[in-house]
Design a protein around this motif. Structure first.
Motif, mmCIF file in Angstrom:
data_model
loop_
_atom_site.group_PDB
_atom_site.id
_atom_site.type_symbol
_atom_site.label_atom_id
_atom_site.label_comp_id
_atom_site.label_asym_id
_atom_site.label_seq_id
_atom_site.Cartn_x
_atom_site.Cartn_y
_atom_site.Cartn_z
ATOM 1 N N PRO A 136 0.731 -1.226 -0.043
ATOM 2 C CA PRO A 136 -0.025 -0.041 -0.147
ATOM 3 C C PRO A 136 0.801 1.255 0.029
ATOM 4 C CG PRO A 136 0.187 -0.993 2.014
ATOM 5 C CD PRO A 136 0.810 -1.842 1.217
ATOM 6 N N GLY A 137 0.463 2.207 -1.021
ATOM 7 C CA GLY A 137 1.154 3.557 -0.910
ATOM 8 C C GLY A 137 0.416 4.684 -0.302
ATOM 9 N N CYS A 138 -0.434 4.324 0.402
ATOM 10 C CA CYS A 138 -1.103 5.238 1.179
ATOM 11 C C CYS A 138 -2.134 4.484 2.439
ATOM 12 C CB CYS A 138 -2.197 6.224 0.361
ATOM 13 S SG CYS A 138 -3.410 5.180 -0.399
ATOM 14 N N LEU A 139 -2.571 5.200 3.431
ATOM 15 C CA LEU A 139 -3.283 4.476 4.422
ATOM 16 C C LEU A 139 -4.695 3.711 3.727
ATOM 17 C CD1 LEU A 139 -2.992 6.719 7.702
ATOM 18 C CD2 LEU A 139 -1.408 4.927 6.651
ATOM 19 N N ALA A 140 -5.281 4.413 2.999
ATOM 20 C CA ALA A 140 -6.587 3.885 2.419
ATOM 21 C C ALA A 140 -6.371 2.532 1.703
ATOM 22 C CB ALA A 140 -7.248 4.835 1.478
ATOM 23 N N ASP A 141 -5.093 2.150 1.175
ATOM 24 C CA ASP A 141 -5.047 0.858 0.512
ATOM 25 C C ASP A 141 -4.492 -0.270 1.406
ATOM 26 O OD1 ASP A 141 -5.985 2.309 -1.698
ATOM 27 O OD2 ASP A 141 -4.081 2.704 -2.385
ATOM 28 N N ALA A 142 -4.140 0.013 2.502
ATOM 29 C CA ALA A 142 -3.439 -1.097 3.473
ATOM 30 C C ALA A 142 -4.432 -2.351 3.756
ATOM 31 C CB ALA A 142 -3.316 -0.347 4.664
ATOM 32 N N THR A 143 -3.670 -3.329 3.530
ATOM 33 C CA THR A 143 -4.483 -4.507 3.979
ATOM 34 C C THR A 143 -5.680 -4.826 2.997
ATOM 35 O OG1 THR A 143 -3.838 -3.759 6.387
ATOM 36 C CG2 THR A 143 -4.547 -6.079 5.978
ATOM 37 N N ASP A 144 -5.636 -4.553 1.982
ATOM 38 C CA ASP A 144 -6.472 -4.972 0.934
ATOM 39 C C ASP A 144 -6.323 -6.137 0.154
ATOM 40 O OD1 ASP A 144 -4.633 -4.325 -0.757
ATOM 41 O OD2 ASP A 144 -5.710 -2.819 -1.999
ATOM 42 N N ARG A 145 -7.211 -6.580 -0.599
ATOM 43 C CA ARG A 145 -7.156 -7.856 -1.177
ATOM 44 C C ARG A 145 -6.066 -8.010 -2.044
ATOM 45 N NH1 ARG A 145 -12.433 -7.124 -4.855
ATOM 46 N NH2 ARG A 145 -13.344 -7.306 -2.677
ATOM 47 N N ALA A 146 -5.575 -7.247 -2.695
ATOM 48 C CA ALA A 146 -4.202 -7.064 -3.467
ATOM 49 C C ALA A 146 -2.964 -7.412 -2.715
ATOM 50 C CB ALA A 146 -4.242 -5.998 -4.276
ATOM 51 N N GLN A 147 -2.860 -6.820 -1.670
ATOM 52 C CA GLN A 147 -1.770 -6.891 -0.688
ATOM 53 C C GLN A 147 -2.017 -8.308 -0.260
ATOM 54 O OE1 GLN A 147 -1.700 -4.022 2.644
ATOM 55 N NE2 GLN A 147 -0.086 -5.573 3.585
ATOM 56 N N VAL A 148 -2.934 -8.697 0.269
ATOM 57 C CA VAL A 148 -2.981 -9.805 1.039
ATOM 58 C C VAL A 148 -2.988 -11.343 0.115
ATOM 59 C CG1 VAL A 148 -4.620 -11.467 2.357
ATOM 60 C CG2 VAL A 148 -4.315 -9.112 3.040
ATOM 61 N N GLN A 149 -3.547 -11.124 -1.209
ATOM 62 C CA GLN A 149 -3.476 -12.026 -2.219
ATOM 63 C C GLN A 149 -1.886 -12.375 -2.519
ATOM 64 O OE1 GLN A 149 -5.362 -14.238 -3.204
ATOM 65 N NE2 GLN A 149 -4.421 -15.005 -5.175
ATOM 66 N N GLU A 150 -1.202 -11.347 -2.851
ATOM 67 C CA GLU A 150 0.103 -11.412 -3.024
ATOM 68 C C GLU A 150 0.796 -11.886 -2.155
ATOM 69 O OE1 GLU A 150 3.786 -8.537 -4.758
ATOM 70 O OE2 GLU A 150 2.468 -7.692 -3.269
ATOM 71 N N LEU A 151 0.605 -11.794 -0.583
ATOM 72 C CA LEU A 151 1.296 -12.226 0.209
ATOM 73 C C LEU A 151 0.766 -13.804 0.381
ATOM 74 C CD1 LEU A 151 2.894 -11.685 2.678
ATOM 75 C CD2 LEU A 151 1.061 -11.425 4.209
ATOM 76 N N ILE A 152 -0.258 -14.313 0.157
ATOM 77 C CA ILE A 152 -0.552 -15.720 0.132
ATOM 78 C C ILE A 152 0.382 -16.541 -1.156
ATOM 79 C CG2 ILE A 152 -2.411 -17.373 -0.833
ATOM 80 C CD1 ILE A 152 -4.503 -15.406 0.239
ATOM 81 N N ILE A 153 0.293 -15.710 -2.317
ATOM 82 C CA ILE A 153 1.244 -16.379 -3.215
ATOM 83 C C ILE A 153 2.808 -16.369 -2.970
ATOM 84 C CG2 ILE A 153 2.149 -15.786 -5.529
ATOM 85 C CD1 ILE A 153 -0.497 -14.548 -6.175
#
Length: 435
Positions: free
Chosen positions: A233-250
């Protein structure tokens, strides 16, 4: 037969590098070997980086710090970056990342590697992108798969100890991000290059599709794969969203594949994260990535402090480190504004070292709280040289005291002068002892 550090550790062997790194950590080499074997710690040291000290990163070890340096298209001075490398090393950084994208980047990287004995990281995709645009005169999206892998090999040949590779940026996650919506979409340079390449070529990320090729390439060098957070996330509003979490799963799945191939791995993380989400982010990473060491940029806990982002990052880094993050990347006062100056680099390293030390106190790392206890005793005795000796930035502490014009006759500082609480209490004890 050649074995990597991970393979040796799993065979019960304690290598010379493990012994050296364990001595620096003041722990039993067998304990470090066990952590490496379990994948919860890594030894960062490319076989070709002969002048480098091995750096141990991971669970139960001192929280490490990294300083990013490197040129851009607007500032290509080798001399400036070498000076930053020297300043970062003198300030106590554990590692340097060369993120150069302008000028003679091969020469810059070689000079930085030769300049210190610190652990060196890089993002090889920048090399491939720069070579495509500057040397071949073609857009980034026209890079070939071989161009990308040639960039990786070049950095490994030069002796880079850990390489950031954005293997978890895949087409499916891009689609998830677009469906959910983000304010800043992709702020990672490597992530953005990869997204644009995939969309233009209607193809999967080569570092994901040909991951086994990457592992085979890395293995002879025994470098650490730092699996990058292209959707951080590049800003607080984007933190811990599905893109970030999905990448972490991968990345968790790719961690297992790398370790099965004998390759050491650490994971990169956010980014900009509200204070109340940081601990959850660390615990999620540790769970999904099987305890692999976690390397975080900041995280920054507010978006509105340009010029002071070394402070916002230190706040987030302290919370992250205390929650289990193993490696903190500094942020300088110049973040979001310009390429950092030499002075910015010094301030950034000091801020992140404070965060790392504060986290180590929480983690109960041997030797951490003892430094604070020593400072307390020196303060009680008004022992200024003693205070400077354990200060995180002795030169600055000494300079500030000297500039204050203090009256040395009473031994205190100009905050309280002769009314210093330590002085009063010490005199009371002396009087009591004399009576």
């Amino acid at each position: 037969m050649f074995m990597t550090q991970l393979e040796m550790a799993r065979q019960g062997q304690i290598s010379d590098l493990v012994r050296e790194a364990a001595a620096a950590e003041n722990i039993d080499p067998e304990i470090l070997r066990q952590k490496i074997a379990a994948g919860t710690a890594v030894i960062c040291r490319n076989n070709k980086h002969l002048n480098a000290r091995p750096l141990a990163v991971g669970e139960g070890l001192r929280t490490k710090t990294n300083a990013n340096i490197g040129t851009s298209g607007d500032d290509t001075s080798i001399d400036k970056e070498l000076e930053k490398a020297k300043v970062a090393a003198a300030a106590g950084a554990d590692a340097l990342m060369d993120l150069s994208t302008g000028g003679p980047i091969d020469d810059i990287r070689a000079a930085i590697i030769a300049e210190t004995d610190l652990c060196i990281g890089s993002v090889p995709l920048y090399q491939a992108a720069c070579d495509a645009v500057l040397r071949q005169g073609k857009p980034i999206v026209d890079m070939t798969v071989d161009d990308i892998f040639d960039g990786v090999k070049k950095h490994l040949d030069d002796g880079v100890d850990f390489i950031t590779v954005h293997c978890g940026v895949i087409r499916d996650t891009v689609a998830r991000m677009e469906r959910e919506g983000r304010l800043l979409e992709v702020v990672s340079r490597g992530g953005s290059f990869t997204v644009e390449w995939m969309l233009h070529n209607n193809a999967e990320n080569p570092l994901f599709e040909f991951y086994d090729r990457l592992l085979e390439l890395v293995r002879p060098y025994d470098a650490v794969l730092s699996l990058g957070d292209g959707f951080r996330p590049g800003c607080l509003a984007d933190a811990t969203d599905r893109a970030q979490v999905q990448e972490l799963i991968i990345l968790g799945e790719l961690t297992q594949r790398a370790q099965e191939a004998g390759i050491q791995v650490m994971i990169e993380g956010p980014g900009h994260v509200p204070l109340d989400q940081i601990e959850a982010n660390i615990k999620l990473q540790k769970r999904l990535c099987h305890g692999a060491p976690f390397y975080v940029l900041g995280p920054l806990v507010t978006d509105i402090a340009p010029g002071y982002d070394h402070i916002t990052a230190a706040i987030g880094g302290t919370v992250a480190g205390a929650a289990g993050a193993d490696f903190l990347c500094y942020v300088t006062p110049s973040e979001h504004l310009r390429l950092p100056t030499v002075e910015d680099v010094h301030e950034g390293v000091m801020a992140v070292r404070i965060a790392a030390h504060a986290a180590d106190i929480v983690k109960k790392i041997p030797g951490a709280i003892e430094k604070d206890n020593a400072m307390a005793r020196f303060r009680k005795n008004l022992d200024w040289e003693g205070q400077f000796s354990v200060a995180i930035d002795p030169a600055k502490a000494r300079r500030i005291r000297k500039e204050s014009g203090v009256d040395e006759s009473h031994g205190a500082c100009t905050m309280c002068g002769a009314l210093c609480a330590y002085k009063v209490m010490n005199e009371r004890k002396r009087e009591k002892a004399a009576s």
